[in-house]
Design an enzyme around this catalytic site. Sequence first.
Site, PDB file in Angstrom:
ATOM      1  N   ASP A 111       0.825  -1.204   0.000  1.00  0.00           N
ATOM      2  CA  ASP A 111       0.000   0.000   0.000  1.00  0.00           C
ATOM      3  C   ASP A 111       0.863   1.259   0.000  1.00  0.00           C
ATOM      4  O   ASP A 111       0.592   2.204  -0.713  1.00  0.00           O
ATOM      5  CB  ASP A 111      -0.980  -0.018   1.201  1.00  0.00           C
ATOM      6  N   ASP A 114       7.150   3.653   3.215  1.00  0.00           N
ATOM      7  CA  ASP A 114       7.317   4.673   4.251  1.00  0.00           C
ATOM      8  C   ASP A 114       8.787   4.658   4.675  1.00  0.00           C
ATOM      9  O   ASP A 114       9.644   5.172   3.968  1.00  0.00           O
ATOM     10  CB  ASP A 114       6.343   4.326   5.379  1.00  0.00           C
ATOM     11  N   LYS A 142       5.826   7.802   0.729  1.00  0.00           N
ATOM     12  CA  LYS A 142       6.049   8.884   1.694  1.00  0.00           C
ATOM     13  C   LYS A 142       7.558   9.053   1.806  1.00  0.00           C
ATOM     14  O   LYS A 142       8.190   8.581   2.750  1.00  0.00           O
ATOM     15  CB  LYS A 142       5.466   8.445   3.044  1.00  0.00           C
ATOM     16  N   PHE A 163       0.116  10.727   8.385  1.00  0.00           N
ATOM     17  CA  PHE A 163      -0.377   9.375   8.590  1.00  0.00           C
ATOM     18  C   PHE A 163      -1.724   9.267   7.892  1.00  0.00           C
ATOM     19  O   PHE A 163      -2.643  10.042   8.161  1.00  0.00           O
ATOM     20  CB  PHE A 163      -0.512   9.051  10.080  1.00  0.00           C
ATOM     21  N   VAL A 164      -1.834   8.322   6.961  1.00  0.00           N
ATOM     22  CA  VAL A 164      -3.050   8.230   6.137  1.00  0.00           C
ATOM     23  C   VAL A 164      -3.765   6.893   6.343  1.00  0.00           C
ATOM     24  O   VAL A 164      -3.155   5.901   6.756  1.00  0.00           O
ATOM     25  CB  VAL A 164      -2.728   8.414   4.629  1.00  0.00           C
ATOM     26  N   ASP A 170      -4.688   1.202   7.407  1.00  0.00           N
ATOM     27  CA  ASP A 170      -5.455   1.252   8.646  1.00  0.00           C
ATOM     28  C   ASP A 170      -4.813   2.137   9.699  1.00  0.00           C
ATOM     29  O   ASP A 170      -3.621   2.448   9.646  1.00  0.00           O
ATOM     30  CB  ASP A 170      -5.565  -0.155   9.235  1.00  0.00           C
ATOM     31  N   ARG A 176      -9.730   0.583   6.833  1.00  0.00           N
ATOM     32  CA  ARG A 176      -9.229  -0.004   5.576  1.00  0.00           C
ATOM     33  C   ARG A 176     -10.289   0.075   4.478  1.00  0.00           C
ATOM     34  O   ARG A 176      -9.968   0.121   3.293  1.00  0.00           O
ATOM     35  CB  ARG A 176      -8.867  -1.481   5.777  1.00  0.00           C
TER      36      ARG A 176
HETATM   37  P1  IMP Z   1       7.654   0.858   6.160  1.00  0.00           P
HETATM   38  O1  IMP Z   1       8.195  -0.472   6.542  1.00  0.00           O
HETATM   39  O2  IMP Z   1       7.950   1.917   7.203  1.00  0.00           O
HETATM   40  O3  IMP Z   1       8.033   1.324   4.767  1.00  0.00           O
HETATM   41  O4  IMP Z   1       6.100   0.805   6.242  1.00  0.00           O
HETATM   42  C1  IMP Z   1       5.364   0.107   5.384  1.00  0.00           C
HETATM   43  C2  IMP Z   1       4.132  -0.415   6.078  1.00  0.00           C
HETATM   44  O5  IMP Z   1       3.702   0.403   7.180  1.00  0.00           O
HETATM   45  C3  IMP Z   1       3.019  -0.406   5.084  1.00  0.00           C
HETATM   46  O6  IMP Z   1       2.896  -1.710   4.582  1.00  0.00           O
HETATM   47  C4  IMP Z   1       1.826   0.021   5.892  1.00  0.00           C
HETATM   48  O7  IMP Z   1       1.142  -1.135   6.305  1.00  0.00           O
HETATM   49  C5  IMP Z   1       2.334   0.723   7.106  1.00  0.00           C
HETATM   50  N1  IMP Z   1       2.199   2.201   6.999  1.00  0.00           N
HETATM   51  C6  IMP Z   1       3.175   3.085   6.717  1.00  0.00           C
HETATM   52  N2  IMP Z   1       2.714   4.347   6.678  1.00  0.00           N
HETATM   53  C7  IMP Z   1       1.392   4.263   6.949  1.00  0.00           C
HETATM   54  C8  IMP Z   1       0.336   5.248   7.040  1.00  0.00           C
HETATM   55  O8  IMP Z   1       0.490   6.458   6.849  1.00  0.00           O
HETATM   56  N3  IMP Z   1      -0.897   4.750   7.328  1.00  0.00           N
HETATM   57  C9  IMP Z   1      -1.150   3.416   7.529  1.00  0.00           C
HETATM   58  N4  IMP Z   1      -0.194   2.481   7.448  1.00  0.00           N
HETATM   59  C10 IMP Z   1       1.062   2.895   7.159  1.00  0.00           C
HETATM   60 MG    MG Z   2       1.647  -3.060   5.575  1.00  0.00          MG
END
Ligand code: IMP
Ligand code: MG
Length: 193
Positions: A111, A114, A142, A163-164, A170, A176
């Site tokens: 999705d 981040d 992001k 944060f979205v 979710d 969701r």
């Molecule tokens: P990362 O490992 O920090 O890149 O985060 C990825 C995972 O964190 C994604 O698969 C999302 O499930 C969750 N995530 C990251 N940012 C957000 C947000 O703004 N809203 C909801 N879930 C997020």
């Molecule tokens: Mg995830």
Amino acid sequence: MFPEIAQTLVSKDQIAKRVDELAAEIVADLERDLDKDGHTPLDEGRVTLIPIMTGAMIFCADLIRSMPVKLSLGLTSVKSYPGASVTSKGAHLASEMPKNLKGKHVLVIDDILDSGQTMALVKELINEQSPASLRTAVLLDKKARREVDINADYVGFEIPDEFVVGYGLDYDGYYRNHPEIAVLNADALTNAK
Ligand code: IMP
Ligand code: MG
């Protein structure tokens, strides 16, 4: 639909249009790959899509319905935002990784990109299986929050450091099913960690 939603960042129509564009790009690239291998897109079992659960389920469901390619799905699950978290607490695998990816053209779907920890972990584990190709698609990027040097091959939208929720994403397990990408109001985030 939810009074806690403060603002829409990406509308239903914007998402639908962009998902179709991404699907067309992905199919064109896969067809080129399969051609290079001397295979046709109709060859069995050459393309595997791996959505990272649970956030990627809606994006994946829409994306594959715009991809007229013979493909299979292999689910995996990564946890990094337990409960009411709004920042990554470190990615770890929460289910088995699909097996038999050797020689396959693999597309990992998430999705949002981040910190990048989730995608980096999944890519590393898939690469151990020697796929023919490995690409990544995310609906949202992001960039401001990146901790790992990683980018996705296909990105729907770059978004600011907010944060979205919605369209699969979710907060504490909820929202969701909201059909747009949205920001919650401060009251809804009172338990945020
Ligand atoms: P990362 O490992 O920090 O890149 O985060 C990825 C995972 O964190 C994604 O698969 C999302 O499930 C969750 N995530 C990251 N940012 C957000 C947000 O703004 N809203 C909801 N879930 C997020
Ligand atoms: Mg995830």
